[in-house]
Design a protein around this motif. Structure first.
Motif, PDB file in Angstrom:
ATOM      1  N   ARG A  58       0.817  -1.211   0.000  1.00 14.77           N
ATOM      2  CA  ARG A  58       0.000   0.000   0.000  1.00 14.77           C
ATOM      3  C   ARG A  58       0.855   1.267   0.000  1.00 14.77           C
ATOM      4  O   ARG A  58       0.438   2.313  -0.501  1.00 14.77           O
ATOM      5  N   LEU A  65      -4.421   1.648  -4.128  1.00 17.47           N
ATOM      6  CA  LEU A  65      -5.295   0.768  -3.346  1.00 17.47           C
ATOM      7  C   LEU A  65      -4.778  -0.651  -3.422  1.00 17.47           C
ATOM      8  O   LEU A  65      -4.279  -1.087  -4.466  1.00 17.47           O
ATOM      9  N   VAL A  67      -6.605  -4.298  -2.443  1.00 18.42           N
ATOM     10  CA  VAL A  67      -7.902  -4.844  -2.055  1.00 18.42           C
ATOM     11  C   VAL A  67      -7.729  -6.252  -1.510  1.00 18.42           C
ATOM     12  O   VAL A  67      -7.067  -7.097  -2.136  1.00 18.42           O
ATOM     13  N   ASP A  71     -11.382  -6.191   3.163  1.00 18.66           N
ATOM     14  CA  ASP A  71     -11.793  -4.845   2.748  1.00 18.66           C
ATOM     15  C   ASP A  71     -13.178  -4.865   2.118  1.00 18.66           C
ATOM     16  O   ASP A  71     -14.034  -4.021   2.433  1.00 18.66           O
ATOM     17  N   MET A  72     -13.403  -5.782   1.199  1.00 20.79           N
ATOM     18  CA  MET A  72     -14.673  -5.824   0.493  1.00 20.79           C
ATOM     19  C   MET A  72     -15.805  -6.225   1.418  1.00 20.79           C
ATOM     20  O   MET A  72     -16.913  -5.673   1.340  1.00 20.79           O
ATOM     21  N   ALA A  75     -16.852  -3.424   3.599  1.00 20.50           N
ATOM     22  CA  ALA A  75     -17.574  -2.409   2.830  1.00 20.50           C
ATOM     23  C   ALA A  75     -18.983  -2.852   2.470  1.00 20.50           C
ATOM     24  O   ALA A  75     -19.708  -2.120   1.783  1.00 20.50           O
ATOM     25  N   TYR A 206     -17.299   4.625 -12.428  1.00 20.02           N
ATOM     26  CA  TYR A 206     -18.577   5.143 -11.946  1.00 20.02           C
ATOM     27  C   TYR A 206     -18.932   6.384 -12.752  1.00 20.02           C
ATOM     28  O   TYR A 206     -18.129   7.313 -12.870  1.00 20.02           O
ATOM     29  N   TYR A 264     -15.516  -2.483  -7.249  1.00 19.87           N
ATOM     30  CA  TYR A 264     -15.265  -2.060  -5.868  1.00 19.87           C
ATOM     31  C   TYR A 264     -14.134  -1.030  -5.826  1.00 19.87           C
ATOM     32  O   TYR A 264     -14.250   0.027  -5.196  1.00 19.87           O
ATOM     33  N   ALA A 265     -13.045  -1.329  -6.526  1.00 13.76           N
ATOM     34  CA  ALA A 265     -11.899  -0.414  -6.527  1.00 13.76           C
ATOM     35  C   ALA A 265     -12.262   0.918  -7.167  1.00 13.76           C
ATOM     36  O   ALA A 265     -11.861   1.987  -6.679  1.00 13.76           O
ATOM     37  N   ARG A 267     -15.153   2.308  -7.253  1.00 12.32           N
ATOM     38  CA  ARG A 267     -16.035   3.051  -6.343  1.00 12.32           C
ATOM     39  C   ARG A 267     -15.231   3.704  -5.219  1.00 12.32           C
ATOM     40  O   ARG A 267     -15.478   4.863  -4.870  1.00 12.32           O
ATOM     41  N   VAL A 268     -14.265   2.965  -4.685  1.00 13.54           N
ATOM     42  CA  VAL A 268     -13.451   3.509  -3.598  1.00 13.54           C
ATOM     43  C   VAL A 268     -12.599   4.679  -4.073  1.00 13.54           C
ATOM     44  O   VAL A 268     -12.474   5.706  -3.392  1.00 13.54           O
ATOM     45  N   LEU A 269     -12.021   4.553  -5.275  1.00 17.42           N
ATOM     46  CA  LEU A 269     -11.054   5.534  -5.752  1.00 17.42           C
ATOM     47  C   LEU A 269     -11.674   6.657  -6.568  1.00 17.42           C
ATOM     48  O   LEU A 269     -11.040   7.695  -6.783  1.00 17.42           O
TER      49      LEU A 269
END
Length: 764
Positions: A58, A65, A67, A71-72, A75, A206, A264-265, A267-269
């Protein structure tokens, strides 16, 4: 309107785009500035995770990120991938094993995803993955296809995924006990890697709060449902697209872990994230095919008529259940769950009988390559042991034309067929009467020559309904389809069929596929369903268009709407000299402000399956000094019913035969005793080359289906279905003269040479 296409051989229009570098594959459409993902995978086949430290990764340069499963889960993402369960013979359900998208407490196959690093560049992500510290306690590796030993899953304590059966076991047993003669053969079906031209890949982003996943799959709606389920969101907030896809072969028809991790990544980033498999990664992590061993038995009466068919199959499902159920032969190795079932059903309905078939006049049920391969191998053995001509043995046991529609003992309802006629065509087409002379010529050159036959039948599968939308533009039309091309030529054939039915020039029709926002639903591509189901939907939408435009044109043509007909080119009515084309009718509607007449959609469902069938004849020549096996002649006569585009159908058969020859002659997945993949590159895994391919002579003998208005039967997988057994039976024929009674794919030079050497040593 005509009820089927005009059967013109039209060259593929998409090929110009592909061959000139204008294709739009995943790597071609990644959003600018997308981050790159790298998957850190398990280095071992079976272990208990004792520690996972990703902190150094990290902190590495360029990393945004890393993952993990934790983590998932924290979330709120449901990381358990879905799978369809198969019932056991005792009425219970098969083992329901949990497959997380990232490993949690156990590693269950070499290559299982453990963590994903997301960085500015792929090189940075790859370098950071080297800093991940994975501690684990090795567990015993279980590679035997047998129950027992160390359990891979608590839910499957004996490592058995299911014990499935179909048919009447008692009646079958009684038929075997009363048989005049029985024949049996153990048939191996080697594990293969798909090796699509384009490896798996995807990106996620997204857009205005909506999730968008673009991946090179075989349809979008199944993945859309999986994402909405896993993330617990309204399906309307999820968009899934397929761009151009460089080969699917069924392998790309199901979800994979990466397709959940990327959204997922992203959305997080708040940035697009892109992943593309390299070839070695694909060989390690893609779903493989085949890998089963079947003990097949046939019971005959005094007239050589089959009275019962019984199979016991052990199949390697790998580490986890499949998304499409435990009957699909495709999952990852390293760890094994065995599937012991008593009728070869795979992921389609039924290929053989577990039941007494004395009341029928048939010897097969519908199937895919695995099932037909087994049945035709044991039929070949039966002809040899019974001393019957192999063609005659099949004729005796064919369903007769007058017996259709016909329900088999395995539950399939065949609508039409004339199997003896198709096989007779193949007998002439392959010049079987000249084989003895060709064999003598080979022997004069010190070669062994053999001939093999396969008569196959398969069923067109998948969801029976399909959606379609047609939208008129200023200078043409767009057709939105629910299937997904992986290289089959859909853009050509769907435009051609709509043109045939509507009169819209094919060159003015744009085919749009692979976008869950643009059409309500769709069944994707698989099981040779695409053209049949999509053409059926096209007929429905054209019928709706004709009716709607007739109402609109009534005033223009000066006649009641019910008197207006459409002849695939123009609207006509007796007493009216106005004969607009479909395009002209759309233009009139546009000028009248009738925007509602410019977009049409429909859903249509097939009333039943169709059953393509055909006869493959292969001849091989073997050099006994080196074991080199060459397929020197190949002829196939297929009954595909009515064809929209014979040229594309022939191309599909050529490709299928090539795939079958690859498995038969050179392809083989190998693992060592620790579950490590030994054939993880093209240095170690052989693919068929031009040298391995004969000229393929192709002809059709159509018996139009009654299960759809077009009379089609589908052709996508037919080449492979017939090739495996035809080539294997030809090799068996060539080696029979040397006393060898058991041959199994792949027929590599080493394997064939070893069989000849070992038999000579034993006989000597």
């Amino acid at each position: 309107m005509e009820k089927f296409g005009k059967a013109q051989s039209v060259t593929r229009r998409e090929d110009t785009r592909f061959l000139t570098g204008q294709g739009r594959y995943v790597d071609d459409i990644v959003p600018e500035g997308a981050l790159r993902a790298f998957v850190f995978r398990s280095p071992v086949a079976h272990a208990r995770i004792t520690g996972l430290d990703v902190s150094a990764a990290r902190d590495a340069e360029g990393v945004h990120l890393v993952v993990t499963a934790q983590d998932m889960t924290e979330a709120g993402v449901d990381i358990a991938m879905s799978a369809t369960l198969t019932p056991n013979r005792d009425g219970t359900m098969g083992a329901e094993t949990r497959r997380p998208v990232l490993a949690e407490d156990r590693l269950r196959f070499a290559g299982e995803p453990v963590a994903v690093v997301v960085a500015e560049t792929l090189e940075q992500a790859r370098d950071a993955a080297e800093l991940i510290e994975l501690d684990y306690e090795d567990l015993p590796v279980m590679l035997d296809l047998a129950p027992g030993d160390t359990a891979i899953h608590d839910e499957a304590p004996d490592n058995r995924a299911y014990d499935y059966g179909l048919g009447d076991e008692a009646a079958t047993k009684a038929a075997f006990e009363a048989a005049a003669r029985t024949v049996s053969l153990e048939v191996g079906d080697n594990r293969i890697i798909v090796n699509a031209m384009e490896p798996r890949g995807a990106y996620a982003e997204y857009e205005a709060g909506r999730m968008h996943l673009a991946f090179n799959g075989q349809g979008v709606w199944g993945m859309k449902e999986e994402l909405s389920r896993a993330f617990g969101v309204d399906p309307r907030t999820v968009r899934v697209t397929n761009p151009d896809v460089g080969g699917g072969f069924g392998m790309k028809g199901m979800p994979y872990p990466e397709y959940f991790i990327l959204p997922y990544a992203a959305r997080v980033l708040g940035r697009a994230v892109h992943w593309m498999s390299d070839r070695g990664e694909a060989m390690l992590s893609d779903n493989a095919g085949r890998d089963l061993t079947t003990f097949a038995e046939l019971a005959f009466d005094e007239t050589h008529r089959i009275t019962a068919y019984r199979l016991h199959t052990r199949s390697n499902l790998g580490a986890y259940n499949s998304h499409f159920g435990q009957m699909i032969q495709s999952f990852l190795f390293g760890r094994v769950i065995t599937g012991v079932y008593d009728i070869q059903t795979m992921y389609y309905r039924a290929e053989g009988f577990y039941t007494n078939t004395t009341q029928v006049d048939a010897y097969r049920g519908a199937g895919r390559p695995e099932a037909i391969y087994v049945l035709e191998r044991v039929m070949d053995r039966a002809a040899r042991e019974l001393g019957v001509d192999p063609l005659e043995l099949r004729r005796i046991n064919f369903i007769k034309p007058e017996q259709f529609p016909y329900k088999t003992a395995s539950g399939e309802l065949y609508d039409v067929g004339d199997f003896a006629r198709v096989m007779g065509h193949a007998e002439d087409f392959a010049a079987l009467d000249g084989f003895a002379e060709r064999r003598a010529q080979s022997e004069a050159r010190g070669k062994l020559r053999g001939i093999g036959l396969c008569y196959y039948i398969e069923s067109i599968l998948g969801q029976p309904h399909e959606d379609v939308k047609v939208e008129f533009t200023e200078d043409g039309a767009k057709i939105y389809v629910g299937t997904q091309s992986n290289g089959q030529g859909h853009e050509t054939v769907f435009a051609q069929f709509l043109s045939d039915q509507s009169g819209i020039p094919a060159e003015k029709i744009e085919v749009i596929q692979g976008d869950s926002d643009l059409i309500a639903t769709g069944g994707g591509t698989g099981g040779s369903r695409s053209v049949t189901t999509q053409a059926n939907a096209t007929l429905a939408v054209v019928s709706t268009m004709v009716s709607g435009f007739a109402d609109f044109l009534a005033d223009e043509m000066g006649v009641p709407a019910e008197e207006i007909s459409f002849d695939d080119e123009r609207f006509r009515a007796e007493g009216s000299n106005v004969t607009p084309t479909m395009m002209e009718a759309a233009q009139l509607a546009r000028e009248a402000g009738r925007e509602d007449l410019l977009t049409w959609d429909a859903r249509a469902e097939l009333p039943g399956r169709s059953y393509p069938n055909g006869c493959h004849v292969a001849e091989v020549e073997i050099d006994p000094d080196t074991g080199l096996t060459e397929c020197v002649r190949y002829a196939v006569v297929d009954d595909f019913g009515n064809l929209i585009n014979p040229l594309l159908a022939e191309g599909q058969v050529h490709g299928g035969v090539a795939q079958g020859l690859g498995q038969a002659l050179v392809e083989q997945v190998a693992y060592d005793e620790t579950g490590q993949l030994l054939t993880g590159s093209f240095m170690d895994y052989a693919m068929p080359r031009a040298f391995d391919m004969p000229m393929i002579d192709f002809a059709t003998e159509p018996v139009p289906s009654t299960a759809n208005p077009m009379g089609m039967k589908g052709c996508g997988e037919a080449g492979t279905v017939g090739a495996l057994a035809a080539v294997s039976n030809a090799v068996q024929d060539a080696l029979w003269t040397r006393g060898i009674r058991q041959v199994d794919m792949p027929f590599t030079p080493l394997r064939v040479w070893t069989m000849l050497r070992d038999h000579a040593a034993t006989a000597g």
